[in-house]
Design a protein around this motif. Structure first.
Motif, mmCIF file in Angstrom:
data_model
loop_
_atom_site.group_PDB
_atom_site.id
_atom_site.type_symbol
_atom_site.label_atom_id
_atom_site.label_comp_id
_atom_site.label_asym_id
_atom_site.label_seq_id
_atom_site.Cartn_x
_atom_site.Cartn_y
_atom_site.Cartn_z
ATOM 1 N N ASP A 165 -27.744 -7.471 15.678
ATOM 2 C CA ASP A 165 -26.568 -8.307 16.336
ATOM 3 C C ASP A 165 -27.086 -8.728 17.893
ATOM 4 O O ASP A 165 -26.326 -9.439 18.796
ATOM 5 C CB ASP A 165 -25.345 -7.667 16.372
ATOM 6 C CG ASP A 165 -25.089 -6.447 17.103
ATOM 7 O OD1 ASP A 165 -26.056 -5.809 17.643
ATOM 8 O OD2 ASP A 165 -24.281 -5.619 17.111
ATOM 9 N N ASP A 166 -28.293 -8.032 18.212
ATOM 10 C CA ASP A 166 -28.694 -8.126 19.920
ATOM 11 C C ASP A 166 -30.096 -9.350 19.671
ATOM 12 O O ASP A 166 -30.716 -9.657 20.507
ATOM 13 C CB ASP A 166 -29.011 -6.928 20.624
ATOM 14 C CG ASP A 166 -30.216 -6.151 19.744
ATOM 15 O OD1 ASP A 166 -30.692 -6.669 18.536
ATOM 16 O OD2 ASP A 166 -30.744 -4.998 20.337
ATOM 17 N N GLY A 167 -30.209 -9.979 18.146
ATOM 18 C CA GLY A 167 -31.177 -10.480 18.243
ATOM 19 C C GLY A 167 -32.704 -9.860 17.939
ATOM 20 O O GLY A 167 -33.531 -10.776 17.643
ATOM 21 N N SER A 168 -32.532 -8.566 17.940
ATOM 22 C CA SER A 168 -33.869 -8.004 17.709
ATOM 23 C C SER A 168 -34.197 -7.860 16.137
ATOM 24 O O SER A 168 -33.200 -8.051 15.308
ATOM 25 C CB SER A 168 -33.818 -6.355 18.017
ATOM 26 O OG SER A 168 -32.844 -5.819 17.563
ATOM 27 N N VAL A 169 -35.218 -7.601 15.764
ATOM 28 C CA VAL A 169 -35.710 -7.356 14.302
ATOM 29 C C VAL A 169 -36.164 -6.158 14.093
ATOM 30 O O VAL A 169 -37.214 -5.778 14.726
ATOM 31 C CB VAL A 169 -36.785 -8.699 13.914
ATOM 32 C CG1 VAL A 169 -37.224 -8.338 12.380
ATOM 33 C CG2 VAL A 169 -36.313 -9.853 14.053
ATOM 34 N N VAL A 170 -35.549 -5.346 13.020
ATOM 35 C CA VAL A 170 -36.071 -3.943 12.763
ATOM 36 C C VAL A 170 -36.560 -4.118 11.386
ATOM 37 O O VAL A 170 -36.150 -4.587 10.501
ATOM 38 C CB VAL A 170 -34.888 -3.012 12.748
ATOM 39 C CG1 VAL A 170 -35.379 -1.656 12.428
ATOM 40 C CG2 VAL A 170 -34.418 -3.180 14.165
ATOM 41 N N HIS A 171 -37.896 -3.448 11.174
ATOM 42 C CA HIS A 171 -38.504 -3.325 9.813
ATOM 43 C C HIS A 171 -38.576 -1.879 9.088
ATOM 44 O O HIS A 171 -38.659 -0.951 9.942
ATOM 45 C CB HIS A 171 -40.113 -3.730 10.229
ATOM 46 C CG HIS A 171 -40.363 -5.101 10.869
ATOM 47 N ND1 HIS A 171 -40.164 -6.298 9.963
ATOM 48 C CD2 HIS A 171 -40.533 -5.465 12.177
ATOM 49 C CE1 HIS A 171 -40.477 -7.656 10.856
ATOM 50 N NE2 HIS A 171 -40.501 -6.799 12.063
ATOM 51 N N GLY A 172 -38.289 -2.144 7.877
ATOM 52 C CA GLY A 172 -38.127 -0.921 7.357
ATOM 53 C C GLY A 172 -36.952 -0.520 6.958
ATOM 54 O O GLY A 172 -36.206 -0.192 8.058
ATOM 55 N N GLU A 173 -36.570 0.226 5.774
ATOM 56 C CA GLU A 173 -35.067 0.393 5.554
ATOM 57 C C GLU A 173 -34.974 1.797 6.325
ATOM 58 O O GLU A 173 -33.672 1.846 6.913
ATOM 59 C CB GLU A 173 -35.006 0.996 4.007
ATOM 60 C CG GLU A 173 -33.702 1.312 3.551
ATOM 61 C CD GLU A 173 -33.363 1.790 2.372
ATOM 62 O OE1 GLU A 173 -33.026 2.931 2.032
ATOM 63 O OE2 GLU A 173 -33.885 0.735 1.428
ATOM 64 N N THR A 174 -35.738 2.841 6.617
ATOM 65 C CA THR A 174 -35.443 4.023 7.302
ATOM 66 C C THR A 174 -34.908 3.479 8.711
ATOM 67 O O THR A 174 -34.122 4.089 9.404
ATOM 68 C CB THR A 174 -36.531 4.949 7.303
ATOM 69 O OG1 THR A 174 -36.697 5.260 5.876
ATOM 70 C CG2 THR A 174 -36.058 5.903 8.011
ATOM 71 N N ASN A 175 -35.884 2.558 9.433
ATOM 72 C CA ASN A 175 -35.566 2.159 10.791
ATOM 73 C C ASN A 175 -34.297 1.495 10.999
ATOM 74 O O ASN A 175 -33.621 1.588 11.901
ATOM 75 C CB ASN A 175 -36.754 1.410 11.201
ATOM 76 C CG ASN A 175 -38.024 2.218 11.541
ATOM 77 O OD1 ASN A 175 -37.980 3.324 11.824
ATOM 78 N ND2 ASN A 175 -39.318 1.561 11.273
ATOM 79 N N ILE A 176 -34.023 0.738 9.753
ATOM 80 C CA ILE A 176 -32.811 -0.177 9.851
ATOM 81 C C ILE A 176 -31.553 0.577 9.892
ATOM 82 O O ILE A 176 -30.510 0.471 10.702
ATOM 83 C CB ILE A 176 -32.705 -1.196 8.713
ATOM 84 C CG1 ILE A 176 -34.024 -2.326 8.774
ATOM 85 C CG2 ILE A 176 -31.514 -1.799 8.543
ATOM 86 C CD1 ILE A 176 -34.311 -3.081 7.599
ATOM 87 N N THR A 177 -31.724 1.715 8.991
ATOM 88 C CA THR A 177 -30.361 2.570 9.059
ATOM 89 C C THR A 177 -30.256 3.355 10.068
ATOM 90 O O THR A 177 -29.132 3.798 10.569
ATOM 91 C CB THR A 177 -30.354 3.294 7.542
ATOM 92 O OG1 THR A 177 -31.491 4.042 7.428
ATOM 93 C CG2 THR A 177 -30.454 2.433 6.348
ATOM 94 N N ALA A 178 -31.320 3.636 10.925
ATOM 95 C CA ALA A 178 -31.325 4.575 12.083
ATOM 96 C C ALA A 178 -30.839 3.649 13.416
ATOM 97 O O ALA A 178 -30.585 4.241 14.341
ATOM 98 C CB ALA A 178 -32.578 5.264 12.299
ATOM 99 N N SER A 179 -30.993 2.269 13.192
ATOM 100 C CA SER A 179 -30.795 1.545 14.316
ATOM 101 C C SER A 179 -29.451 1.617 14.920
ATOM 102 O O SER A 179 -28.559 1.984 14.181
ATOM 103 C CB SER A 179 -31.148 0.096 13.809
ATOM 104 O OG SER A 179 -30.646 -0.716 15.326
#
Length: 348
Positions: A165-179
């Motif tokens: 929601d801040d426009g950033s792109v996160v790669h990988g499921e683990t990193n996504i859930t930890a964001s």
């Protein structure tokens, strides 16, 4: 079983603990003869309502034991599949203990440290089958007398990225859930990863299709990003049921109502209509567990029933919660409700 009832072909779609929990309930209704078992076996004191049970499982995990095996051996992550194999096995309690057994981490770099036995079992079968993970899954189901078929959503290696929601792109499921940011859009790479033909055939012949429960983005939507799967569900004449989660989940669904969960799924599948019914818990949850979940910002999902009806989905409410150390769906009650739904007159 009523005189008009027929044996069903059921497809359950999801991942994580949600799917394996659901399968434990549905397994009780599977005809053991059709599942390759002994015709003399009983359906656990219930009518044998299910002729064929198929589970469609996400394969995007990149953390923990699954992630290490994925990187070291270049195989699909086995963790979610492992849980489903154990849930459908004849001797579930023993298999669950065995498959969930994790070799201790003793501070060294021991090769087995932190790995679960079930993941290693599937990794070994994958090697025996020339690197074909799907064949390994089918072999494990046969070896363990599973009362159902288990299909990875795709047999190709895939990864995830998410626009937050801040426009950033996160790669990988683990990193996504930890964001700490909210997920706005989930993407799969490659975007044209093919589905398994057997999974499409199971969807095409199904009488009942369930999606959920499970993490909205990383357990449910991941399956539906595989080209061909949402199209097959949309074209199916089966009764299609969304099984709502009990609580919101950090960065995946905080603040989302039940209808908004379904709308998120719809927006990730080109606006296709995938649901006829929504199975939703309306039973109260104990104050102690509510307080426990509130400490991490989680709360019961609002069942906005009028809005659900407005989007063309029929809500089915009831007591579907089981309270232990954590909240889980009461898989027996959920399975019973699904069997009742299967006997309803066609909705389309």
């Amino acid at each position: 079983m009523s005189a008009s009832a027929k044996q069903l072909r059921v497809v359950a779609i999801g991942g994580g603990t949600g799917l394996s929990t659901l399968l434990r309930g549905l397994k009780r209704y599977v005809d053991p003869a059709d599942a390759g078992g002994n015709e003399a076996d009983a359906c656990l004191n219930l009518p044998c309502r299910i002729r064929k049970l198929s589970a469609l499982v996400t394969v995007t995990d990149d953390g923990g034991s699954s992630g290490r095996l994925r990187e070291d051996l270049q195989i699909l992550p086995p963790g979610d599949v492992r849980n489903c194999v154990a849930a459908l096995s004849e001797d579930e309690r023993l298999l669950t203990k065995l498959f969930q057994y994790r070799f201790p981490e003793n501070g060294t770099t021991h090769a087995l440290s932190g790995h679960s036995f079930g993941n290693l079992f599937l990794a070994a079968l994958t090697a025996i089958h020339g690197g074909d993970f799907a064949k390994a899954v089918q072999a494990s189901s046969h070896i363990l007398a599973a009362r159902g078929n288990i299909y990875p959503a795709t047999n190709s290696p895939v990864t995830l990225s998410a626009i937050m929601d801040d426009g950033s792109v996160v790669h990988g499921e683990t990193n996504i859930t930890a964001s700490q940011q909210r997920i706005v859009e989930l993407r799969m790479h490659p975007s044209d990863a093919p589905p398994m033909q057997e999974a499409l055939e199971a969807i095409g012949e199904a009488d009942l299709i369930t999606i959920g429960p499970g993490s909205l983005f990383t357990s449910l939507i991941t399956n539906l990003l595989v080209k061909g799967i949402p199209e097959a569900i949309a074209a199916s004449k089966a009764k299609r049921v969304y099984i709502g989660n009990l609580m919101t989940q950090a960065n995946e669904s905080i603040g989302l109502t039940a209808s908004e969960h379904m709308e998120q799924i719809q927006s990730h599948t080109g606006g296709q209509r995938l649901f006829d019914f929504a199975l939703l818990n309306t039973a109260p949850i104990s104050p102690a567990l509510l307080q426990h979940y509130a400490s991490s910002g989680q709360q019961p999902i609002e069942n906005d029933l009028d809005r659900i009806r407005d989007i063309g989905v029929t809500p089915v409410t009831g007591s579907f919660v089981y309270e232990g150390i954590v909240l889980r769906h009461d898989y027996d009650r959920v399975a019973d409700a699904l069997m009742d739904l299967a006997e309803r007159e066609p909705s389309r």
